[in-house]
Design a protein around this motif. Structure first.
Motif, PDB file in Angstrom:
ATOM      1  N   PRO A 160       0.825  -1.215   0.000  1.00 46.43           N
ATOM      2  CA  PRO A 160       0.000   0.000   0.000  1.00 46.43           C
ATOM      3  C   PRO A 160       0.859   1.265   0.000  1.00 46.43           C
ATOM      4  O   PRO A 160       2.071   1.215   0.243  1.00 46.43           O
ATOM      5  CB  PRO A 160      -0.807  -0.122   1.297  1.00 46.43           C
ATOM      6  CG  PRO A 160      -0.779  -1.568   1.638  1.00 46.43           C
ATOM      7  CD  PRO A 160       0.543  -2.074   1.162  1.00 46.43           C
ATOM      8  N   HIS A 161       0.208   2.402  -0.220  1.00 45.79           N
ATOM      9  CA  HIS A 161       0.932   3.661  -0.417  1.00 45.79           C
ATOM     10  C   HIS A 161       1.770   4.063   0.784  1.00 45.79           C
ATOM     11  O   HIS A 161       2.822   4.686   0.628  1.00 45.79           O
ATOM     12  CB  HIS A 161      -0.059   4.784  -0.753  1.00 45.79           C
ATOM     13  CG  HIS A 161      -0.977   5.145   0.381  1.00 45.79           C
ATOM     14  ND1 HIS A 161      -0.675   6.092   1.323  1.00 45.79           N
ATOM     15  CD2 HIS A 161      -2.197   4.654   0.726  1.00 45.79           C
ATOM     16  CE1 HIS A 161      -1.662   6.183   2.194  1.00 45.79           C
ATOM     17  NE2 HIS A 161      -2.595   5.328   1.864  1.00 45.79           N
TER      18      HIS A 161
ATOM     19  N   PRO B  46       0.030  -1.417  -6.445  1.00 48.05           N
ATOM     20  CA  PRO B  46      -0.711  -1.642  -5.197  1.00 48.05           C
ATOM     21  C   PRO B  46      -1.971  -2.462  -5.427  1.00 48.05           C
ATOM     22  O   PRO B  46      -2.690  -2.256  -6.406  1.00 48.05           O
ATOM     23  CB  PRO B  46      -1.045  -0.224  -4.728  1.00 48.05           C
ATOM     24  CG  PRO B  46      -1.056   0.599  -5.981  1.00 48.05           C
ATOM     25  CD  PRO B  46       0.003   0.000  -6.862  1.00 48.05           C
TER      26      PRO B  46
ATOM     27  N   THR C 110      -5.756  -0.689  -0.506  1.00 45.87           N
ATOM     28  CA  THR C 110      -5.684   0.623   0.136  1.00 45.87           C
ATOM     29  C   THR C 110      -5.803   0.386   1.638  1.00 45.87           C
ATOM     30  O   THR C 110      -6.605  -0.441   2.087  1.00 45.87           O
ATOM     31  CB  THR C 110      -6.809   1.565  -0.318  1.00 45.87           C
ATOM     32  OG1 THR C 110      -8.080   0.984   0.014  1.00 45.87           O
ATOM     33  CG2 THR C 110      -6.742   1.797  -1.814  1.00 45.87           C
TER      34      THR C 110
ATOM     35  N   GLU D 127      -6.062   2.646   5.138  1.00 47.91           N
ATOM     36  CA  GLU D 127      -6.159   3.982   5.712  1.00 47.91           C
ATOM     37  C   GLU D 127      -7.243   4.044   6.784  1.00 47.91           C
ATOM     38  O   GLU D 127      -8.229   3.302   6.731  1.00 47.91           O
ATOM     39  CB  GLU D 127      -6.457   5.012   4.619  1.00 47.91           C
ATOM     40  CG  GLU D 127      -7.728   4.734   3.842  1.00 47.91           C
ATOM     41  CD  GLU D 127      -7.887   5.656   2.648  1.00 47.91           C
ATOM     42  OE1 GLU D 127      -7.002   6.496   2.443  1.00 47.91           O
ATOM     43  OE2 GLU D 127      -8.897   5.534   1.934  1.00 47.91           O
TER      44      GLU D 127
ATOM     45  N   THR E  35      -8.760  -1.901   5.469  1.00 51.72           N
ATOM     46  CA  THR E  35      -7.987  -2.474   4.371  1.00 51.72           C
ATOM     47  C   THR E  35      -8.969  -2.897   3.292  1.00 51.72           C
ATOM     48  O   THR E  35      -9.846  -3.725   3.535  1.00 51.72           O
ATOM     49  CB  THR E  35      -7.167  -3.688   4.843  1.00 51.72           C
ATOM     50  OG1 THR E  35      -6.186  -3.257   5.788  1.00 51.72           O
ATOM     51  CG2 THR E  35      -6.468  -4.356   3.670  1.00 51.72           C
TER      52      THR E  35
ATOM     53  N   LEU F 167      -7.814  -3.035  -3.947  1.00 49.41           N
ATOM     54  CA  LEU F 167      -7.608  -1.997  -4.947  1.00 49.41           C
ATOM     55  C   LEU F 167      -7.421  -2.668  -6.301  1.00 49.41           C
ATOM     56  O   LEU F 167      -6.447  -3.383  -6.530  1.00 49.41           O
ATOM     57  CB  LEU F 167      -6.378  -1.150  -4.599  1.00 49.41           C
ATOM     58  CG  LEU F 167      -6.047   0.004  -5.550  1.00 49.41           C
ATOM     59  CD1 LEU F 167      -7.183   1.023  -5.570  1.00 49.41           C
ATOM     60  CD2 LEU F 167      -4.748   0.681  -5.122  1.00 49.41           C
TER      61      LEU F 167
END
Length: 303
Positions: free
Chosen positions: A30-31, A52, A55, A57, A203, A206
């Motif tokens: 992930p980022h 990826p 995601t 966050e 989570t 993506l």
């Protein structure tokens, strides 16, 4: 603040000579981890290809869930003896929740309160984090287990003797939850802790592997693919399925591509999903381990 760093860090390998041929290393992280892993790949003289599959966050809902344990006048965190972090995102989400309150949830007096984190994730448990958590930093013990895995964390925390530990973990959406978190909670309970799960972040799958597939189709222009979690592997398989591919077909397209896993937990999860792993980092407190493991494999095979 007491810091117990039980790890030993071997020296990092030196950057490669300028004559090292460039390799393309795909990675699915992930980022929030992508920049660090990409940098390490570039230090080897290789070309990173970020693909990826997840995601990761926090959301307003997950931050609110954490703050439930932190808010005055009687923060429920008073009844806990520890917080166990298993990811960097869990720490950043907890820090965001702390930033939204004015009074530290832990009083200056009381027994030692333990915060445990894995490997380089512990760098986020800085002085600002500690002061927001407790008026008395001397009451806080930061525990860094010698083996940077959830099992290593449980072992380092020793016996719980009925004490409560808060576990900020992900809420997995659109994918099957990997066994890592349920096993963590069960292992803590077996060690005498009373683990309490809080969904600290989300989570999500993506979609999109177009660039990766394109590189694979062009005479397999991908030399290795790096996975840093089981969720990433499942996300990749789901994305491949969208374009009519599976892992066996990928292996046929790229027979020389090396599949690398960041540590044995990720490797075991990948194998259960049918993704064979060629390289597993033995040093997994940071991404240096998996990148070095790739370098050693190629040096050995070419030597």
């Amino acid at each position: 603040m007491i810091i117990l760093n039980l790890q030993q860090h071997p020296p990092l390998s030196s950057p490669p000579a300028a004559t090292t041929p460039s390799r393309v290393i795909a990675f699915t992280t992930p980022h929030n981890y992508a920049g660090r892993l990409s940098h390490l790949i570039q230090l080897k003289g290789w070309a990173p290809l970020w693909c990826p599959t997840l995601t990761v966050e926090p959301t307003p809902q997950t931050i609110s869930s954490i703050q439930h344990y932190l808010l005055s006048p009687n923060p429920p965190l008073h009844h806990f003896s520890a917080v166990a972090f298993t990811s960097r995102t869990g720490i950043t989400a907890f820090a965001e929740a702390l930033a939204g309150i004015t009074i530290p949830p832990l009083a200056a007096d009381g027994e030692i309160f333990t915060i445990s984190a894995l490997g380089k994730d512990s760098e986020l448990l800085d002085e600002f984090f500690i002061v927001k958590l407790c008026e008395n930093p001397g009451r806080i013990r930061v525990l860094i287990p010698p083996i940077a895995t959830p099992s290593g964390l449980v072992e380092a925390m020793r016996l719980g003797q009925g004490k409560k530990v808060l576990c900020p973990v992900p809420l997995v959406i659109g994918l099957e939850e990997p066994p890592v978190v349920p096993k963590l909670l069960a292992d803590l309970a077996r060690r005498g802790w009373v683990p309490v799960r809080v969904n600290a972040y989300e989570t999500r799958w993506l979609s999109g592997v177009a660039e990766l597939v394109k590189m694979m189709e062009e005479e397999c222009g991908v030399d290795a693919i790096v996975f840093t979690s089981t969720g990433e592997v499942e996300g990749l398989l789901k994305s491949l399925g969208e374009v009519g591919l599976n892992w066996e077909m990928v292996r046929q397209m790229c027979p020389r591509m090396v599949a690398a896993a960041h540590g044995p937990v990720t490797a075991a999860g990948a194998e259960k999903l049918g993704v064979g792993i060629d390289v597993v980092s033995s040093r997994f407190d940071s991404f240096d381990g998996v990148v070095d493991a790739l370098e050693y494999k190629w040096k050995f095979s070419e030597g």
